[in-house]
Write a protein that holds these residues in place. Structure first.
Motif, PDB file in Angstrom:
ATOM      1  N   VAL A 161       3.169   1.182   8.105  1.00 54.03           N
ATOM      2  CA  VAL A 161       2.689   1.746   9.358  1.00 54.03           C
ATOM      3  C   VAL A 161       3.257   1.209  10.450  1.00 54.03           C
ATOM      4  O   VAL A 161       4.308   0.048  10.458  1.00 54.03           O
ATOM      5  CB  VAL A 161       1.248   1.854   9.245  1.00 54.03           C
ATOM      6  N   CYS A 194      -1.478   3.184  12.057  1.00 57.75           N
ATOM      7  CA  CYS A 194      -2.717   2.207  11.521  1.00 57.75           C
ATOM      8  C   CYS A 194      -3.837   2.817  12.373  1.00 57.75           C
ATOM      9  O   CYS A 194      -3.874   2.346  13.571  1.00 57.75           O
ATOM     10  CB  CYS A 194      -2.507   0.744  11.269  1.00 57.75           C
ATOM     11  N   ALA A 195      -4.952   3.404  11.476  1.00 57.54           N
ATOM     12  CA  ALA A 195      -6.073   3.831  12.530  1.00 57.54           C
ATOM     13  C   ALA A 195      -6.762   2.903  13.085  1.00 57.54           C
ATOM     14  O   ALA A 195      -7.341   3.006  14.065  1.00 57.54           O
ATOM     15  CB  ALA A 195      -7.062   4.830  11.445  1.00 57.54           C
ATOM     16  N   MET A 196      -6.831   1.501  12.524  1.00 56.32           N
ATOM     17  CA  MET A 196      -7.662   0.676  12.980  1.00 56.32           C
ATOM     18  C   MET A 196      -6.854   0.105  14.216  1.00 56.32           C
ATOM     19  O   MET A 196      -7.719  -0.361  15.248  1.00 56.32           O
ATOM     20  CB  MET A 196      -7.698  -0.541  12.135  1.00 56.32           C
ATOM     21  N   ASN A 241      -2.765  -6.661  12.010  1.00 56.21           N
ATOM     22  CA  ASN A 241      -2.917  -5.080  11.916  1.00 56.21           C
ATOM     23  C   ASN A 241      -3.178  -4.769  13.423  1.00 56.21           C
ATOM     24  O   ASN A 241      -4.389  -4.251  13.595  1.00 56.21           O
ATOM     25  CB  ASN A 241      -4.080  -4.807  10.859  1.00 56.21           C
ATOM     26  N   MET A 257      -0.404   5.317   5.119  1.00 58.63           N
ATOM     27  CA  MET A 257       0.479   4.386   4.325  1.00 58.63           C
ATOM     28  C   MET A 257       1.232   5.211   3.219  1.00 58.63           C
ATOM     29  O   MET A 257       2.169   4.791   2.626  1.00 58.63           O
ATOM     30  CB  MET A 257      -0.394   3.461   3.562  1.00 58.63           C
ATOM     31  N   TYR A 270       0.560  -1.291  -0.001  1.00 61.58           N
ATOM     32  CA  TYR A 270       0.088   0.063   0.050  1.00 61.58           C
ATOM     33  C   TYR A 270       0.919   1.284   0.089  1.00 61.58           C
ATOM     34  O   TYR A 270       0.326   2.401  -0.021  1.00 61.58           O
ATOM     35  CB  TYR A 270      -0.971   0.048   1.320  1.00 61.58           C
ATOM     36  N   CYS A 277      -5.079   5.233   2.115  1.00 62.86           N
ATOM     37  CA  CYS A 277      -4.809   5.207   3.534  1.00 62.86           C
ATOM     38  C   CYS A 277      -3.683   6.408   3.728  1.00 62.86           C
ATOM     39  O   CYS A 277      -2.721   6.179   3.270  1.00 62.86           O
ATOM     40  CB  CYS A 277      -4.483   4.021   4.060  1.00 62.86           C
ATOM     41  N   CYS A 315     -11.001  -0.965   9.556  1.00 65.10           N
ATOM     42  CA  CYS A 315     -10.247  -0.230   9.082  1.00 65.10           C
ATOM     43  C   CYS A 315     -11.060   0.705   8.341  1.00 65.10           C
ATOM     44  O   CYS A 315     -11.778   0.478   7.385  1.00 65.10           O
ATOM     45  CB  CYS A 315      -9.667  -0.936   7.805  1.00 65.10           C
ATOM     46  N   PRO A 316     -10.876   2.233   8.606  1.00 63.56           N
ATOM     47  CA  PRO A 316     -11.902   3.204   8.072  1.00 63.56           C
ATOM     48  C   PRO A 316     -11.741   3.232   6.465  1.00 63.56           C
ATOM     49  O   PRO A 316     -12.544   3.808   6.004  1.00 63.56           O
ATOM     50  CB  PRO A 316     -11.139   4.401   8.996  1.00 63.56           C
ATOM     51  N   VAL A 317     -10.562   3.197   5.893  1.00 63.75           N
ATOM     52  CA  VAL A 317     -10.323   3.099   4.518  1.00 63.75           C
ATOM     53  C   VAL A 317     -11.212   2.165   3.912  1.00 63.75           C
ATOM     54  O   VAL A 317     -12.073   2.342   2.946  1.00 63.75           O
ATOM     55  CB  VAL A 317      -8.938   2.856   4.146  1.00 63.75           C
ATOM     56  N   HIS A 318     -11.220   0.770   4.137  1.00 62.37           N
ATOM     57  CA  HIS A 318     -11.934  -0.240   3.750  1.00 62.37           C
ATOM     58  C   HIS A 318     -13.392  -0.255   3.858  1.00 62.37           C
ATOM     59  O   HIS A 318     -14.159  -0.511   3.049  1.00 62.37           O
ATOM     60  CB  HIS A 318     -11.336  -1.654   4.017  1.00 62.37           C
TER      61      HIS A 318
END
Ligand code: SF4
Length: 289
Positions: free
Chosen positions: A46, A71-73, A99, A249, A11, A246, A158-161
């Protein structure tokens, strides 16, 4: 022996992937970190990824070019969340997605990645699995095993996915009706239901290479697209949404990597006891896979 090896996640920025000695998904990079000869590993990704390389390589320096890349998650869960859930489900075992921070791995029984999560959960003795920290991957695993999964935190993602919607994909399909749709298991169950293929980043790269389709819609972070195009020239590879980026990333730039090599830092430090417990959970995964 090389002094430095640069490992880069699928990523990160394409230009960083281009100068990396090795690119891959979390599991591939975890294994690679143990195989390389270099005295120092520079990890473009990350924080939890660089931490993991440090945990698996206690005798080597691991450098994370930008320690602010987090990583936000992984930030959404604390060790106490797992410990409290363990108290409520004393017969359950804890499977934690890679993660996650070293502190979370340390209170887990075993680690998994998106590519081996089903296999890992199936290998557990317990019928009830506390699964951290992604509710979507938990739902995917629950559908492919006979185990009861308790996601912790209940709404971890994961806020992105998680932001990829069925409508986003529908819009793309209207434009490219002949396209195949591939998505990452961190996407929502609704999105996964309309996909032709669900897999880890490396499985998605392989799928694109081997698919007969000319046009493929890709439901994961944008960084992967450049590698897919490089490995599958002539195919139309289209992000399922323009928002699948992300920001963390993208923080490791070529300049930061070069600077990190020049300054031999910042070096990743993980508390010794935490590292030992996290390593036990990681090595258990590597044994199973
Ligand atoms: S894409 Fe999602 S899971 Fe991966 S580092 Fe970014 S926030 Fe974390």
């Amino acid at each position: 022996m090389n002094d430095f090896t640069l490992l880069a996640h699928n990523y990160v920025r394409p230009e960083v992937q281009q100068i990396a000695d090795f690119t891959g998904d979390s599991l591939e990079l975890a294994k690679k970190a143990q195989e390389v000869d270099a005295g120092t590993i520079v990890f473009a990704g990350v924080d939890f990824m660089a931490e993991m390389a440090a945990i698996l390589n206690p005798d080597r320096d691991v450098i994370h070019p930008d320690p602010h890349a987090k990583c936000a998650m992984a930030l959404r869960i604390r060790p106490s969340d797992i410990l409290e859930t363990r108290r409520r489900y004393p017969d359950a075992e804890v499977v934690t997605y890679i993660n996650s921070s070293a502190a979370i791995k340390a209170v887990s029984d075993i680690i998994c990645t998106s590519s081996n999560a089903v296999k890992i959960v199936n290998s557990m003795d317990a019928d009830t699995i506390i699964f951290a920290p992604d509710q979507n991957l938990a739902a995917y695993v629950a559908e492919h095993t006979r185990k009861e999964l308790i996601p912790v935190p209940a709404l971890g993602c994961c806020p992105v996915h998680h932001a990829l919607t069925v409508e986003d994909i529908g819009e793309r399909i209207r434009k490219y009706p002949e396209a195949e749709v591939i998505v990452h298991p961190e996407t929502t169950p609704g999105v996964q239901r309309i996909a032709d293929f669900i897999g880890s980043t490396s499985a998605m790269i392989r799928y694109v290479r081997e698919s007969k389709a000319d046009t493929i819609l890709v439901g994961t972070e944008h960084g992967i697209i450049s590698r897919m195009k490089l490995e599958s020239p002539g195919k139309r590879i289209i992000p399922a949404s323009m928002h699948l980026v992300c920001p963390d990333m993208k923080m490791c730039t070529v300049d930061r990597c070069l600077q990190a090599v020049k300054e031999h830092g910042p070096i990743v430090h993980v508390d010794k006891e935490v590292a030992a417990d996290a390593r036990r959970a990681l090595e258990r995964m590597l044994e199973v896979t």
